[in-house]
Design a protein around this motif. Structure first.
Motif, PDB file in Angstrom:
ATOM      1  N   ALA A   1       0.660  -0.767   0.071  1.00 23.74           N
ATOM      2  CA  ALA A   1      -0.255  -0.098   0.377  1.00 23.74           C
ATOM      3  C   ALA A   1       0.796   1.753   0.149  1.00 23.74           C
ATOM      4  O   ALA A   1       1.624   1.627   0.738  1.00 23.74           O
ATOM      5  CB  ALA A   1      -0.899   0.096   1.136  1.00 23.74           C
TER       6      ALA A   1
ATOM      7  N   VAL B   1       2.182  -2.555  -6.550  1.00 28.39           N
ATOM      8  CA  VAL B   1       0.737  -1.546  -5.488  1.00 28.39           C
ATOM      9  C   VAL B   1      -0.249  -1.917  -5.838  1.00 28.39           C
ATOM     10  O   VAL B   1      -0.589  -1.700  -6.398  1.00 28.39           O
ATOM     11  CB  VAL B   1       0.868  -0.011  -4.448  1.00 28.39           C
ATOM     12  CG1 VAL B   1       0.335  -0.021  -3.647  1.00 28.39           C
ATOM     13  CG2 VAL B   1       2.528  -0.021  -4.382  1.00 28.39           C
TER      14      VAL B   1
ATOM     15  N   GLN C   1      -2.829  -0.820  -3.047  1.00 23.21           N
ATOM     16  CA  GLN C   1      -4.239  -0.042  -2.290  1.00 23.21           C
ATOM     17  C   GLN C   1      -3.514   1.311  -2.064  1.00 23.21           C
ATOM     18  O   GLN C   1      -2.242   1.375  -2.230  1.00 23.21           O
ATOM     19  CB  GLN C   1      -4.485  -0.321  -1.072  1.00 23.21           C
ATOM     20  CG  GLN C   1      -4.163  -1.769  -0.711  1.00 23.21           C
ATOM     21  CD  GLN C   1      -4.243  -1.956   1.168  1.00 23.21           C
ATOM     22  OE1 GLN C   1      -4.313  -1.660   1.250  1.00 23.21           O
ATOM     23  NE2 GLN C   1      -5.133  -3.093   1.215  1.00 23.21           N
ATOM     24  N   VAL C   2      -4.235   2.503  -2.513  1.00 28.62           N
ATOM     25  CA  VAL C   2      -3.499   4.025  -2.365  1.00 28.62           C
ATOM     26  C   VAL C   2      -4.628   4.257  -0.616  1.00 28.62           C
ATOM     27  O   VAL C   2      -6.039   4.535  -1.078  1.00 28.62           O
ATOM     28  CB  VAL C   2      -3.889   5.036  -3.250  1.00 28.62           C
ATOM     29  CG1 VAL C   2      -4.661   4.908  -3.961  1.00 28.62           C
ATOM     30  CG2 VAL C   2      -2.407   6.390  -3.150  1.00 28.62           C
ATOM     31  N   HIS C   3      -3.686   5.077  -0.138  1.00 31.12           N
ATOM     32  CA  HIS C   3      -4.228   5.631   1.216  1.00 31.12           C
ATOM     33  C   HIS C   3      -4.496   6.628   0.717  1.00 31.12           C
ATOM     34  O   HIS C   3      -3.393   7.394   1.065  1.00 31.12           O
ATOM     35  CB  HIS C   3      -4.991   4.819   2.646  1.00 31.12           C
ATOM     36  CG  HIS C   3      -4.304   3.869   2.948  1.00 31.12           C
ATOM     37  ND1 HIS C   3      -5.465   2.865   2.916  1.00 31.12           N
ATOM     38  CD2 HIS C   3      -3.968   2.359   2.348  1.00 31.12           C
ATOM     39  CE1 HIS C   3      -5.138   1.823   3.026  1.00 31.12           C
ATOM     40  NE2 HIS C   3      -4.297   1.890   2.489  1.00 31.12           N
TER      41      HIS C   3
ATOM     42  N   LEU D   1      -5.584   0.445  -8.810  1.00 30.56           N
ATOM     43  CA  LEU D   1      -5.390   1.280  -6.895  1.00 30.56           C
ATOM     44  C   LEU D   1      -6.975   1.194  -6.117  1.00 30.56           C
ATOM     45  O   LEU D   1      -7.753   1.939  -6.678  1.00 30.56           O
ATOM     46  CB  LEU D   1      -4.242   1.929  -7.016  1.00 30.56           C
ATOM     47  CG  LEU D   1      -3.270   2.168  -7.343  1.00 30.56           C
ATOM     48  CD1 LEU D   1      -2.372   3.538  -7.615  1.00 30.56           C
ATOM     49  CD2 LEU D   1      -2.274   1.143  -7.206  1.00 30.56           C
TER      50      LEU D   1
ATOM     51  N   PHE E   1       4.734  -0.623   3.628  1.00 25.79           N
ATOM     52  CA  PHE E   1       4.205   0.273   3.106  1.00 25.79           C
ATOM     53  C   PHE E   1       5.216   1.132   2.801  1.00 25.79           C
ATOM     54  O   PHE E   1       6.848   1.461   3.349  1.00 25.79           O
ATOM     55  CB  PHE E   1       3.651   1.045   3.976  1.00 25.79           C
ATOM     56  CG  PHE E   1       1.966  -0.162   4.834  1.00 25.79           C
ATOM     57  CD1 PHE E   1       0.895   0.132   4.270  1.00 25.79           C
ATOM     58  CD2 PHE E   1       2.478  -0.783   6.304  1.00 25.79           C
ATOM     59  CE1 PHE E   1      -0.367  -0.493   4.904  1.00 25.79           C
ATOM     60  CE2 PHE E   1       1.512  -2.130   6.508  1.00 25.79           C
ATOM     61  CZ  PHE E   1       0.474  -1.475   5.615  1.00 25.79           C
TER      62      PHE E   1
END
Ligand code: SF4
Ligand code: FES
Length: 392
Positions: free
Chosen positions: A9, A55, A57-59, A83, A246
């Motif tokens: 992520a 990657v 996920q992106v938060h 993503l 991460f």
């Protein structure tokens, strides 16, 4: 050298600007200004690079990510490149039109922070009148838009007695998940530690409340419970290990192994303005420094937990002992552990000092961060906590 696995992520801290001023914020004391922030084009490139390197996920986080007018564009790009896009927000700037636009752009999940079950305590923490009421409205709008909702409860000595009511609020707002996250003491939270530290009794009561609610609300609400390091016996596997799972990008484009890494002096963090994300992840010096187990001193080096907690948190080791390569003092095998526990008990047992609210431009931290031999954990963090804030 074999290339490391890609991160799972990306935590995209797209701004440090925020209408709230929470004293528990883990952002660095030296906050990036709007003029330092990466532009839209660079973020769009970086999101594509992240997807290319694997990657998932992106938060989108901050500061308050909804301050940025281009958030919809960034979410759209994340969705285009595959993503999973999550928004971590205080919610106070959102309205129905913006939530609809973000949903249409491809947003898949919202994490909304709550500070209390009642308005007075909540608005005092965020130093924003009307903030709590707005969050309740936004939680309803998020669910109306069909997005799954996680509520982040940041817990400390001033709101733990309302934890049961906060859980009831989560049920009422139709949240799917609750993170009961006791303050982690980095950045502004470290400076406000004495004002926030709960007693051991408060912590034990909270653990019992979470366990009862977890049982009672099976199938309704999922709970994550993060306990404060100062009362723990073993450290958390911070970020799942340095440079393992991460990657964090600061508003100005620095690529970091965690949100607090810039508090460690003597490490040079590369920027996506000059290098690709993949290159920085795989070969920059800062990522190599504490990756894996080769850097570990004793007692971690020969400990059977070393590939479980990865020696705990480098930022906490630096903040409390002056050396990021030391064993995290949250570990019972650290030479500083007893001191840390005693400090938590002493601070939580004394009257809380006033909050020092988070503000951009407040020059607070001087010195080089190095710990002198005669410093104790208490004198080091205490001196920092007492340093006055120069108002902008
Ligand atoms: Fe973890 Fe190191 Fe403590 Fe072992 S000694 S439990 S590896 S922090
Ligand atoms: Fe930086 Fe834990 S917050 S390693």
């Amino acid at each position: 050298m074999t290339a490391p696995e890609p991160p799972l992520a990306l935590l995209a801290e797209i701004t440090h600007r925020c209408p709230q001023q929470c004293p528990y914020c883990s952002n660095p004391l030296e906050l990036n200004r709007a003029s330092d922030e990466l532009d839209t084009e660079t973020w769009l490139r970086v999101l594509a690079e992240a997807a290319d390197m694997g990657v998932l996920q992106v938060h989108f986080s901050g500061g308050e990510p909804t301050v940025r007018k281009d958030l919809e564009q960034l979410v759209r790009r994340a969705a285009e490149v595959g993503l999973y896009a999550n928004l971590i927000t205080a919610g106070v700037l959102l309205d129905e039109a913006r939530i609809t636009a973000l949903t249409e752009a491809g947003l898949e999940h919202v994490q909304l922070s709550f500070d209390d079950s009642e308005e007075r305590g909540a608005d005092r923490i965020g130093n924003l009148a009307g903030g709590h009421r707005k969050k309740i409205e936004v939680a309803r709008l998020v669910r109306k838009a069909g997005l799954p909702l996680t509520l982040n409860f940041v817990m400390h000595r001033h709101n733990l007695h309302h934890l049961e009511d906060m859980i009831d609020l989560a049920v009422e707002l139709d949240a799917h998940r609750v993170e009961v996250a006791h303050v982690q003491y980095y950045g502004w939270a470290l400076m406000n530690r004495a004002a926030l530290m709960p007693t051991r009794q408060q912590l034990d009561d909270a653990a019992a409340i979470v366990e009862r609610a977890r049982e009672r609300l099976k199938g309704v609400l999922v709970f994550d419970h993060v306990i404060p390091d100062y009362y723990a016996r073993r450290p958390k596997a911070c970020m799942g290990g340095w440079g393992r799972r991460f990657v964090n990008i600061s508003p100005s484009g620095k690529v970091l192994p965690c949100h607090a890494a810039e508090t460690i002096t003597g490490l040079d963090f590369a920027s996506v303005r000059e290098r690709s994300l993949k290159d920085i992840w795989e070969s920059s010096e800062a990522f190599q420094r504490f990756r894996g187990t080769g850097w570990m001193p004793e007692p971690c080096r020969s400990c059977d937990q070393r590939e479980i907690d990865w020696g705990g948190c480098r930022c906490q080791a630096f903040a409390l002992t002056g050396n990021a390569a030391n064993t995290d003092p949250a570990c019972e095998f650290s030479a500083h552990h007893a001191e840390l526990f005693a400090l938590a008990e002493a601070e939580s047992g004394a009257a809380p000092p006033p909050f020092i609210y988070r503000r951009i431009g407040a020059a607070v931290q001087g010195g080089d961060g190095a710990r002198r031999d005669d410093e104790t954990v208490e004198s080091r963090a205490g001196a920092r906590a007492r340093r006055p804030v120069a108002l902008p």
